[in-house]
Design a protein around this motif. Structure first.
Motif, short mmCIF file in Angstrom:
data_model
loop_
_atom_site.label_atom_id
_atom_site.label_comp_id
_atom_site.label_asym_id
_atom_site.label_seq_id
_atom_site.Cartn_x
_atom_site.Cartn_y
_atom_site.Cartn_z
N ASN A 1 9.15 1.93 2.04
CA ASN A 1 8.47 1.54 0.80
C ASN A 1 7.88 2.74 0.05
O ASN A 1 7.61 2.66 -1.15
N ALA A 2 7.65 3.84 0.75
CA ALA A 2 7.08 5.04 0.12
C ALA A 2 8.14 5.76 -0.68
O ALA A 2 9.33 5.39 -0.67
N ALA A 3 7.73 6.80 -1.40
CA ALA A 3 8.68 7.62 -2.15
C ALA A 3 9.71 8.22 -1.20
O ALA A 3 9.40 8.49 -0.03
N PRO A 4 10.93 8.44 -1.68
CA PRO A 4 11.99 8.97 -0.80
C PRO A 4 11.63 10.30 -0.14
O PRO A 4 12.12 10.60 0.95
N ASP A 5 10.80 11.10 -0.82
CA ASP A 5 10.42 12.40 -0.27
C ASP A 5 8.98 12.40 0.28
O ASP A 5 8.36 13.45 0.43
N GLY A 12 0.79 -1.22 0.00
CA GLY A 12 0.00 0.00 0.00
C GLY A 12 0.83 1.27 0.00
O GLY A 12 0.41 2.29 -0.55
N LEU A 13 2.01 1.23 0.61
CA LEU A 13 2.86 2.42 0.69
C LEU A 13 3.82 2.55 -0.48
O LEU A 13 4.46 3.60 -0.62
N ARG A 14 3.91 1.52 -1.32
CA ARG A 14 4.92 1.53 -2.37
C ARG A 14 4.77 2.75 -3.29
O ARG A 14 3.76 2.92 -3.96
N GLY A 15 5.78 3.62 -3.26
CA GLY A 15 5.80 4.79 -4.14
C GLY A 15 4.89 5.93 -3.71
O GLY A 15 4.76 6.92 -4.44
N ALA A 16 4.26 5.85 -2.54
CA ALA A 16 3.32 6.88 -2.11
C ALA A 16 4.02 8.20 -1.83
O ALA A 16 5.13 8.24 -1.29
N ASP A 17 3.38 9.30 -2.21
CA ASP A 17 3.91 10.64 -1.95
C ASP A 17 3.52 11.13 -0.56
O ASP A 17 4.23 11.95 0.03
N VAL A 18 2.40 10.64 -0.06
CA VAL A 18 1.88 11.06 1.24
C VAL A 18 1.42 9.82 1.99
O VAL A 18 0.71 8.98 1.43
N VAL A 19 1.82 9.70 3.26
CA VAL A 19 1.37 8.61 4.12
C VAL A 19 0.58 9.23 5.27
O VAL A 19 1.15 9.92 6.10
N MET A 20 -0.71 8.99 5.27
CA MET A 20 -1.59 9.57 6.29
C MET A 20 -2.03 8.47 7.24
O MET A 20 -2.79 7.57 6.88
N MET A 21 -1.56 8.54 8.48
CA MET A 21 -1.92 7.55 9.49
C MET A 21 -3.15 8.02 10.26
O MET A 21 -3.36 9.21 10.45
N LEU A 22 -3.97 7.06 10.69
CA LEU A 22 -5.18 7.36 11.43
C LEU A 22 -5.10 6.76 12.83
O LEU A 22 -4.50 5.70 13.02
N ARG A 23 -5.74 7.42 13.77
CA ARG A 23 -5.77 6.91 15.15
C ARG A 23 -6.66 5.68 15.23
O ARG A 23 -7.74 5.63 14.63
N LEU A 24 -6.22 4.68 15.98
CA LEU A 24 -7.04 3.51 16.26
C LEU A 24 -8.08 3.94 17.30
O LEU A 24 -7.76 4.17 18.46
N LEU A 62 11.76 15.36 11.69
CA LEU A 62 11.50 16.71 11.20
C LEU A 62 11.53 16.81 9.68
O LEU A 62 10.95 17.74 9.11
N GLU A 63 12.20 15.88 9.02
CA GLU A 63 12.25 15.92 7.56
C GLU A 63 11.02 15.30 6.91
O GLU A 63 10.61 15.73 5.84
N ARG A 64 10.45 14.30 7.55
CA ARG A 64 9.33 13.57 6.92
C ARG A 64 7.97 13.90 7.54
O ARG A 64 6.96 13.94 6.85
N SER A 65 7.95 14.10 8.85
CA SER A 65 6.69 14.31 9.54
C SER A 65 6.23 15.77 9.42
O SER A 65 7.00 16.71 9.63
N VAL A 66 4.93 15.95 9.08
CA VAL A 66 4.35 17.30 8.98
C VAL A 66 3.21 17.44 10.00
O VAL A 66 2.32 18.27 9.85
N LEU A 106 3.16 2.45 11.59
CA LEU A 106 4.18 3.01 10.71
C LEU A 106 5.51 3.14 11.44
O LEU A 106 5.62 3.85 12.44
N ASP A 107 6.50 2.44 10.92
CA ASP A 107 7.87 2.56 11.41
C ASP A 107 8.77 2.85 10.22
O ASP A 107 8.31 2.95 9.08
N ARG A 108 10.06 2.98 10.47
CA ARG A 108 10.97 3.34 9.38
C ARG A 108 11.05 2.26 8.31
O ARG A 108 11.20 2.55 7.12
N GLU A 109 10.95 1.02 8.72
CA GLU A 109 11.02 -0.07 7.76
C GLU A 109 9.85 -0.01 6.78
O GLU A 109 10.03 -0.15 5.57
#
Length: 319
Positions: free
Chosen positions: A252-256, A211-223, A279-283, A245-248
């Motif tokens: 799989n997502a896009a580098p940026d 699901g994350l392969r190549g994704a530009d945005v990864v939006m996590m939701l609260r359980l 700080l580089e990835r999390s908004v 969501l962890d670093r591993e």
């Protein structure tokens, strides 16, 4: 031009509506970063924040937004109100309407309750979240965050992961992001997907890596454990192992790719602290900042339809 007199659902917004709200919000981002953050476009108007569910970020940002634009803002404490004594939602609406507010911000635990209330009052109504239905200003602030980081709000691959079933944030984001011509993926276990998911304009994955392969945005939701009754997940530990969501998994997502979360976060459940604080990835903190600006823009746009002297005063202040 933003023609709506109320904002009840992101699904009701056109591309032009979305752009108008985000463009105006950009101006308020600049205002909020100045020493003097006060405006006057809502001077003379009354804003009531009516929250039937507890909230920190949403209620605080709506209060700040109204005050920074010059409105008289009242936060109504439902916990100590007549609602607890058996007053119906319609009775509450009629009572508030008699106070002649201009803007009413409502959060309610039942889907459709805000729309019902809006039919009983004469003022503008903003849906600050109703059940598992919609949360339109959250979708707008997420959109502004994405546009500022990625430079556009179209032709992106966006993965929304976790508790889709109970999430009004997911529903509003799916509607808005689809309207802006993005590729939307949902990543979740089958038990946390809506039963009508086949009718949604999304791709569905049960494996995070896919699901994350190549994704530009990864939006996590609260359980949302408080909305669950029964075995939606085997255990919190198992959920984190497969869908946290962890670093591993993020590799799989896009580098940026950027990482988003509407808050509040369950660290170690849907997201690792090391990812949330990157700080580089999390908004995630940017989302909070954009929330105030977007809600200022929405209040401003809706106030332009307020009839009579208050609306004229707001138009004069804006000019």
């Amino acid at each position: 031009m933003f023609a709506h007199r109320s904002l009840l659902a992101a699904s009701a917004l056109s591309q032009e509506d979305i752009r108008a709200a985000l463009d105006l919000a950009e101006e308020y981002v600049a205002l909020n970063r100045r020493r003097d953050k006060k405006g006057a476009v809502l001077r003379g108007l009354t804003q009531i924040n009516l929250f039937f569910e507890p909230s920190t970020r949403t209620q605080a940002s709506f209060e700040l937004a109204g005050k920074r634009l010059g409105a008289d803002v009242m936060n109504m404490s439902v916990g100590s109100s007549s609602v607890k004594k058996g007053e119906t939602l319609i009775d509450t609406a009629v009572t508030l309407n008699a106070m002649r507010p201009d803007l009413l911000v409502v959060r309610h635990q039942m889907s459709g309750a805000v729309a019902l209330l809006s039919e009983k009052v004469n003022c503008a109504v903003i849906n600050a979240g109703d059940g598992a239905h919609e949360h339109p200003t959250q979708a707008l602030l997420d959109a502004l965050t994405i546009r500022r980081r990625k430079g556009r709000l179209s032709r992106l691959t966006i993965a929304i992961c976790g508790d889709i079933l109970h999430s009004r944030v997911a529903r509003s984001n799916i509607a808005l992001l689809d309207r802006m011509e993005n590729r939307v993926r949902l990543v979740a276990p089958p038990t946390l997907l809506p039963p009508d998911i086949d009718a949604w304009r999304v791709e569905v994955f049960q494996d995070m890596a896919e699901g994350l392969r190549g994704a530009d945005v990864v939006m996590m939701l609260r359980l949302q454990s408080e909305r669950m009754s029964g075995g939606f997940v085997p255990s919190v530990r198992e959920f984190h192992h497969r869908y946290g969501l962890d670093r591993e998994k993020l590799a799989n997502a896009a580098p940026d790719a950027i990482v988003m979360h509407p808050g509040p976060m369950n660290r170690g459940v849907e997201i690792d602290a090391v990812v949330a604080d990157d700080l580089e990835r999390s908004v995630i903190t940017e989302q909070v900042e954009m929330g105030v600006a977007v809600r200022m823009a929405v209040l401003d746009l809706l106030a332009r339809h307020v009839p009579g002297e208050t609306g004229a005063a707001a138009a004069e202040a804006r000019a």
